[in-house]
Motif scaffolding. Sequence first.
Motif, short mmCIF file in Angstrom:
data_model
loop_
_atom_site.label_atom_id
_atom_site.label_comp_id
_atom_site.label_asym_id
_atom_site.label_seq_id
_atom_site.Cartn_x
_atom_site.Cartn_y
_atom_site.Cartn_z
N SER A 195 13.48 -8.70 7.00
CA SER A 195 12.09 -9.17 7.13
C SER A 195 11.10 -8.08 7.52
O SER A 195 10.00 -8.38 7.99
N GLN A 196 11.46 -6.82 7.31
CA GLN A 196 10.55 -5.72 7.63
C GLN A 196 9.58 -5.57 6.45
O GLN A 196 9.59 -4.58 5.73
N PRO A 202 8.78 -11.77 14.36
CA PRO A 202 7.40 -12.15 14.09
C PRO A 202 7.11 -12.32 12.61
O PRO A 202 6.38 -13.24 12.22
N GLU A 203 7.68 -11.45 11.76
CA GLU A 203 7.44 -11.60 10.32
C GLU A 203 8.02 -12.92 9.82
O GLU A 203 7.36 -13.64 9.05
N SER A 213 4.01 -23.08 4.76
CA SER A 213 4.07 -21.66 4.46
C SER A 213 5.20 -21.39 3.47
O SER A 213 6.26 -22.01 3.55
N PRO A 214 5.00 -20.48 2.53
CA PRO A 214 6.12 -20.07 1.69
C PRO A 214 7.08 -19.22 2.50
O PRO A 214 6.74 -18.71 3.57
N PHE A 215 8.31 -19.09 2.01
CA PHE A 215 9.27 -18.19 2.63
C PHE A 215 8.97 -16.81 2.06
O PHE A 215 9.38 -16.48 0.95
N TYR A 216 8.24 -15.99 2.82
CA TYR A 216 7.73 -14.74 2.29
C TYR A 216 8.84 -13.78 1.88
O TYR A 216 8.68 -13.03 0.89
N ASP A 217 9.95 -13.77 2.61
CA ASP A 217 11.06 -12.90 2.21
C ASP A 217 11.59 -13.31 0.84
O ASP A 217 11.88 -12.46 0.00
N ALA A 218 11.73 -14.60 0.61
CA ALA A 218 12.22 -15.08 -0.68
C ALA A 218 11.24 -14.73 -1.79
O ALA A 218 11.64 -14.32 -2.89
N LEU A 219 9.96 -14.89 -1.52
CA LEU A 219 8.94 -14.57 -2.51
C LEU A 219 9.00 -13.09 -2.89
O LEU A 219 8.91 -12.73 -4.07
N ALA A 229 0.75 -9.53 7.19
CA ALA A 229 0.05 -8.57 8.05
C ALA A 229 -1.09 -9.23 8.81
O ALA A 229 -1.32 -8.92 9.99
N ALA A 230 -1.78 -10.16 8.18
CA ALA A 230 -2.88 -10.85 8.86
C ALA A 230 -2.36 -11.68 10.04
O ALA A 230 -2.96 -11.70 11.12
N ALA A 231 -1.22 -12.35 9.84
CA ALA A 231 -0.64 -13.15 10.93
C ALA A 231 -0.16 -12.26 12.07
O ALA A 231 -0.32 -12.59 13.25
N LEU A 232 0.42 -11.11 11.72
CA LEU A 232 0.88 -10.19 12.76
C LEU A 232 -0.29 -9.60 13.55
O LEU A 232 -0.20 -9.39 14.76
N ALA A 233 -1.40 -9.35 12.85
CA ALA A 233 -2.58 -8.82 13.54
C ALA A 233 -3.09 -9.81 14.58
O ALA A 233 -3.55 -9.41 15.66
N GLU A 234 -3.00 -11.08 14.26
CA GLU A 234 -3.44 -12.11 15.22
C GLU A 234 -2.54 -12.12 16.45
O GLU A 234 -3.02 -12.22 17.59
N LEU A 235 -1.22 -11.99 16.23
CA LEU A 235 -0.29 -11.92 17.36
C LEU A 235 -0.55 -10.66 18.20
O LEU A 235 -0.50 -10.71 19.43
N ALA A 236 -0.82 -9.55 17.51
CA ALA A 236 -1.06 -8.28 18.22
C ALA A 236 -2.33 -8.32 19.05
O ALA A 236 -2.45 -7.60 20.05
N ALA A 237 -3.27 -9.16 18.66
CA ALA A 237 -4.55 -9.25 19.37
C ALA A 237 -4.49 -10.22 20.55
O ALA A 237 -5.47 -10.37 21.28
#
Length: 661
Positions: A52-53, A101-102, A111-117, A357-365
């Motif tokens: 998931s990186q 987090p990813e 939400s889609p499964f981003y890794d699968a996508l 990346a947008a979701a991670l930015a929210e967590l980082a903030a």
Amino acid sequence: MKIRRIAWALIALGLAAALLGSVTAGAQEVETTSESSGDLQLVILHHNDGESQLVQASSSAPDYGGVARFASLVHQLRSQATDDGAAVITISSGDNFLSGPELSVSLGDDSPFYDALALNLIGYDALTIGNHEFDLGPDLLARFITETTTAPFISANLDFSGEPVLAALVEQGRIAPSTVVEKQGRSIGIIGATTPELTYISSPRNVAVMSNVAEIVQAEIDRLTGDGVDIIVLSTHLQALSAESDLAAELTGVDAIVAGGSGALLADESTVLLPGDGDPYGPYPLTATLADGASVPIVTTPGDYTYVGQLILTVDADGNVTAIDDTSGLRRVIGGEEADAVEPHPDVQAQVTEPVAAALAELAATPVGTTEVPLDGRRSPGIRTHETNQGNLLADALLWNGQRLAADFGVPEPAVALQNGGGIRNDSVIPVGPISLLETFNISPFGNLVTVIEDVSPAQVKVLLENAVSRVESSSGRFAQVAGLSFVYDPAGTPQEIGEDDTVTTEGSRVQSITLDDGTAIVSDGAVVADAPSIALVTLNFLANGGDQYLFGDGTRTHLGLTDQQSLAAYISEGLNGTIPAADYPEGGQGRITAMTAEMDDMDDGMADMTGTDEMADDMEGEELPATGAESRLLFILAATLILAGLLLATATRNRKRLTI
């Protein structure tokens, strides 16, 4: 003239022997390449441990890795090989996603499964099932497989019949022991195998794990070859390259092994590495010997979408690998201004990287607190080899939450907390300064539930801590970080061993003393104290269920309704009022865990020198560097002798000629 011809013949023979020795040492040439029209050039594009990186290799390396750049490189290499007339197959060797987090972004409503996508957009011929696919249970794996539409998931030694949702996918052909790919009129069989340690390093629930991997894989090889498949690739996720070498020694009929789970870096001097990567574990490819004496290449990548592996084989009309192209190797995934930089794949960038990346930015903030001291969460040397202040923080968080919530759940207040090093995943030193919500996910990504276990006997406490230090030499994730007690162990003592039936088969003698924080002795001079009390203990449900071979006994288990990440965030923000004080969490720890000798420090230094990179220590137990064969050394000695003899003879001839003139 005759003497001179003999001299030059000796030199030529020497050079030929030197060349042969070089080829043997590098294990690149299997035998003379056939020029027959039946030859097939087979390119295996591979990777493993994507975990998931998806956005980048790390926050400190934004231009390295990332699944969008990785996708571009795979498409580029595939297109180039196809244009050159080669057959191309693409394989992932397991750990295709990882809790963190990813992954949490994929777990939201709708939400889609981003890794699968991402995997769909890259395109694969086979995806091996690793251990981390089960970390959040079989149901999430079933969803992942359902949304990954381009390739079957393979593992020959897993039995899914006990999990109906996965068994249905077996019936549909989405999960299978192997798959067959047709390329240029040739049948290529790809067989999967998953680590037999799965039951105690992940959460497969009712998926049965068969440990007789060699027998099962050989039966699948024989079945495929009996059906006319003439090229066999084995894709494994066995956690350590030594395991693949050992497995190869029991097999016949395998043409290549693509491995996952070790995190090893295989590279030659010509390989362009990412900045900061240490010395390679060995050359690309490694070479193992099959049961019939034939050689087989073994390849892997370090993971995290940082490299694409490219193994280029020449296969004759009979299905024999006759050569390994010397351009085989790792291709790094990098952006920026580097000459080999690749642009992100536009579809992967838009559909995967940007929303994650947008979701991670929210967590980082989102702030949780600050730390007055650097927190050491490195793996090895670090949380898997000795006490660290970040390990203490995690254990204290469990104990604080266990004690504050005990009354709400009707359980006794735990006296002790136990956190496994393998559950701490940031693998870094967190600097002085703010701690974000994202950082707590990076530290504790698995979503394990805080669990209280009642009536843990003093004898069982010793068994637990013997397990914690039983594999410290190999930086095992079972090494414990603790709160509520301190203990002393002797690294030279006998390590505890636990059998497949979850019973102690060899009693450990490493743990010498265990003392609760109130001064109560549990173990003294290596023996359980006669009148020591039973205790309540707080840990994670993964360990409470036997993960990392922890045996807690039969005491009642109660989940307290929060995850390990939530436990850490609550402890920092509420338990410590937002500040991690240097006085309470000094660098190096507080003496909760003591090794009796200096042996551990020497071992840590040696381990760091061997690996050259902290990442390689993840799950890599008992590895040995490959040795150059004796035959190569003999060839080089022969070469040197022949060349020297030729030169001496030529010199003597020249001198004789001068005297005659």
